[in-house]
Motif scaffolding. Structure first.
Motif, PDB file in Angstrom:
ATOM      1  N   MET A   1      74.046  28.501  64.517  1.00 25.75           N
ATOM      2  CA  MET A   1      74.381  27.241  63.881  1.00 25.75           C
ATOM      3  C   MET A   1      73.825  27.261  62.464  1.00 25.75           C
ATOM      4  O   MET A   1      72.686  27.623  62.253  1.00 25.75           O
ATOM      5  CB  MET A   1      73.779  26.078  64.646  1.00 25.75           C
ATOM      6  CG  MET A   1      74.446  25.824  65.953  1.00 25.75           C
ATOM      7  SD  MET A   1      73.571  24.621  66.934  1.00 25.75           S
ATOM      8  CE  MET A   1      74.081  25.185  68.525  1.00 25.75           C
TER       9      MET A   1
ATOM     10  N   ASP B   1      87.870  28.847  74.207  1.00 24.79           N
ATOM     11  CA  ASP B   1      86.679  28.425  73.471  1.00 24.79           C
ATOM     12  C   ASP B   1      87.074  27.923  72.087  1.00 24.79           C
ATOM     13  O   ASP B   1      87.843  28.576  71.390  1.00 24.79           O
ATOM     14  CB  ASP B   1      85.702  29.597  73.303  1.00 24.79           C
ATOM     15  CG  ASP B   1      84.979  29.932  74.589  1.00 24.79           C
ATOM     16  OD1 ASP B   1      84.910  29.054  75.473  1.00 24.79           O
ATOM     17  OD2 ASP B   1      84.481  31.064  74.702  1.00 24.79           O
ATOM     18  N   PRO B   2      86.525  26.765  71.704  1.00 23.61           N
ATOM     19  CA  PRO B   2      86.801  26.290  70.350  1.00 23.61           C
ATOM     20  C   PRO B   2      86.041  27.154  69.348  1.00 23.61           C
ATOM     21  O   PRO B   2      84.984  27.686  69.652  1.00 23.61           O
ATOM     22  CB  PRO B   2      86.252  24.858  70.358  1.00 23.61           C
ATOM     23  CG  PRO B   2      85.212  24.860  71.414  1.00 23.61           C
ATOM     24  CD  PRO B   2      85.675  25.859  72.447  1.00 23.61           C
ATOM     25  N   GLY B   3      86.599  27.302  68.189  1.00 22.65           N
ATOM     26  CA  GLY B   3      85.937  28.086  67.157  1.00 22.65           C
ATOM     27  C   GLY B   3      84.901  27.247  66.431  1.00 22.65           C
ATOM     28  O   GLY B   3      84.759  26.054  66.680  1.00 22.65           O
ATOM     29  N   PRO B   4      84.183  27.877  65.520  1.00 21.98           N
ATOM     30  CA  PRO B   4      83.186  27.143  64.747  1.00 21.98           C
ATOM     31  C   PRO B   4      83.860  26.089  63.877  1.00 21.98           C
ATOM     32  O   PRO B   4      85.032  26.220  63.526  1.00 21.98           O
ATOM     33  CB  PRO B   4      82.515  28.221  63.898  1.00 21.98           C
ATOM     34  CG  PRO B   4      83.370  29.412  63.973  1.00 21.98           C
ATOM     35  CD  PRO B   4      84.250  29.281  65.169  1.00 21.98           C
TER      36      PRO B   4
ATOM     37  N   LEU C   1      84.982  17.354  67.505  1.00 19.61           N
ATOM     38  CA  LEU C   1      84.421  18.282  68.483  1.00 19.61           C
ATOM     39  C   LEU C   1      84.153  17.527  69.771  1.00 19.61           C
ATOM     40  O   LEU C   1      83.796  16.361  69.752  1.00 19.61           O
ATOM     41  CB  LEU C   1      83.109  18.878  67.973  1.00 19.61           C
ATOM     42  CG  LEU C   1      83.184  19.711  66.710  1.00 19.61           C
ATOM     43  CD1 LEU C   1      81.788  20.188  66.338  1.00 19.61           C
ATOM     44  CD2 LEU C   1      84.081  20.904  66.903  1.00 19.61           C
TER      45      LEU C   1
ATOM     46  N   ALA D   1      78.999  26.429  64.415  1.00 16.17           N
ATOM     47  CA  ALA D   1      79.234  25.149  63.737  1.00 16.17           C
ATOM     48  C   ALA D   1      78.257  24.963  62.576  1.00 16.17           C
ATOM     49  O   ALA D   1      77.148  25.474  62.588  1.00 16.17           O
ATOM     50  CB  ALA D   1      79.105  23.994  64.723  1.00 16.17           C
TER      51      ALA D   1
ATOM     52  N   ASP E   1      76.253  21.524  73.628  1.00 14.84           N
ATOM     53  CA  ASP E   1      77.250  22.595  73.699  1.00 14.84           C
ATOM     54  C   ASP E   1      78.134  22.699  72.464  1.00 14.84           C
ATOM     55  O   ASP E   1      79.314  23.027  72.565  1.00 14.84           O
ATOM     56  CB  ASP E   1      78.139  22.445  74.946  1.00 14.84           C
ATOM     57  CG  ASP E   1      77.376  22.683  76.227  1.00 14.84           C
ATOM     58  OD1 ASP E   1      76.436  23.496  76.204  1.00 14.84           O
ATOM     59  OD2 ASP E   1      77.721  22.037  77.233  1.00 14.84           O
ATOM     60  N   VAL E   2      77.564  22.428  71.298  1.00  8.57           N
ATOM     61  CA  VAL E   2      78.313  22.613  70.060  1.00  8.57           C
ATOM     62  C   VAL E   2      78.389  24.115  69.800  1.00  8.57           C
ATOM     63  O   VAL E   2      77.417  24.847  70.017  1.00  8.57           O
ATOM     64  CB  VAL E   2      77.618  21.879  68.887  1.00  8.57           C
ATOM     65  CG1 VAL E   2      78.288  22.205  67.562  1.00  8.57           C
ATOM     66  CG2 VAL E   2      77.614  20.374  69.142  1.00  8.57           C
ATOM     67  N   HIS E   3      79.527  24.584  69.359  1.00  8.92           N
ATOM     68  CA  HIS E   3      79.739  26.009  69.101  1.00  8.92           C
ATOM     69  C   HIS E   3      78.623  26.536  68.196  1.00  8.92           C
ATOM     70  O   HIS E   3      78.265  25.900  67.198  1.00  8.92           O
ATOM     71  CB  HIS E   3      81.104  26.216  68.435  1.00  8.92           C
ATOM     72  CG  HIS E   3      81.500  27.640  68.352  1.00  8.92           C
ATOM     73  ND1 HIS E   3      80.987  28.502  67.412  1.00  8.92           N
ATOM     74  CD2 HIS E   3      82.356  28.371  69.111  1.00  8.92           C
ATOM     75  CE1 HIS E   3      81.513  29.694  67.570  1.00  8.92           C
ATOM     76  NE2 HIS E   3      82.349  29.649  68.612  1.00  8.92           N
ATOM     77  N   PRO E   4      78.045  27.693  68.532  1.00 14.13           N
ATOM     78  CA  PRO E   4      76.941  28.250  67.736  1.00 14.13           C
ATOM     79  C   PRO E   4      77.308  28.526  66.285  1.00 14.13           C
ATOM     80  O   PRO E   4      76.424  28.629  65.438  1.00 14.13           O
ATOM     81  CB  PRO E   4      76.590  29.554  68.450  1.00 14.13           C
ATOM     82  CG  PRO E   4      77.304  29.553  69.733  1.00 14.13           C
ATOM     83  CD  PRO E   4      78.374  28.513  69.689  1.00 14.13           C
TER      84      PRO E   4
ATOM     85  N   GLY F   1      83.448  20.810  76.192  1.00 17.89           N
ATOM     86  CA  GLY F   1      84.838  21.242  76.294  1.00 17.89           C
ATOM     87  C   GLY F   1      85.302  21.302  77.741  1.00 17.89           C
ATOM     88  O   GLY F   1      84.584  20.956  78.669  1.00 17.89           O
TER      89      GLY F   1
END
Length: 180
Positions: free
Chosen positions: A1, A81-84, A71, A35, A30-33, A75
């Protein structure tokens, strides 16, 4: 992050603490790493201007959040998986936070950590306009803060133990034997 912090407030702020609290809250949610997050510290006058401009409310406030990308925490398990993404911007007013901390009889550092987590939750779509929303958001905020303190205490304990172990190994000469 990726977390960028800009201190334009003129107040000495424990920047690493704010970054740690934000990183922990984002990971917990669980925010994408990959982000990105921006945290800006501003003075009372700037916060008052932002508060009027964006909320149509007079005077300064403690924290404001400006989400960028939509976001969803966690999810769906069947979704790709969502991207950053750029999570958004959190704006904190350290001077307001200091007064608030004093009134609530806790430390400035604690207040900044709470406000940072609060800001992250707003960026993720949480709100406290209605009683049910308030209960959910503040409950989650409180649990994240408790968990963050426990994780910090665990890291500090493990670090102290590793230092004691290293001293013990040096004093017994065992460390030299291990290197040979």
């Amino acid at each position: 992050m990726s977390i960028e912090l800009f201190n334009e407030s003129g107040v000495d702020v424990p920047e690493q603490l704010v970054i740690e609290a934000a990183r922990f809250a984002m990971a917990r949610m669980d925010v994408h790493p990959g982000a990105e997050l921006s945290v800006t510290m501003v003075d009372l006058e700037t916060m008052s201007e932002l508060h009027i401009q964006w909320m149509d409310l007079p005077g300064p406030t403690d924290v404001m959040s400006f989400p960028m990308d939509e976001l969803t925490p966690g999810g769906r398990p069947d979704a790709a998986d969502p991207g950053p993404a750029m999570l958004g911007d959190i704006v904190l007013c350290p001077e307001f936070a200091a007064d608030q901390a004093k009134a609530q009889r806790h430390s400035f550092d604690h207040e900044l950590a709470v406000l940072t987590v609060h800001g992250v939750l707003h960026l993720l779509g949480f709100d406290h306009a209605e009683p049910g929303q308030e209960k959910e958001m503040f409950g989650l905020q409180g649990q994240i803060i408790v968990d963050w303190y426990e994780a910090r205490d665990d890291r500090a304990r493990l670090q102290r133990q590793a230092q004691r172990d290293a001293r013990l190994l040096r004093n017994t000469g065992f460390a030299d034997e291990v290197r040979d």
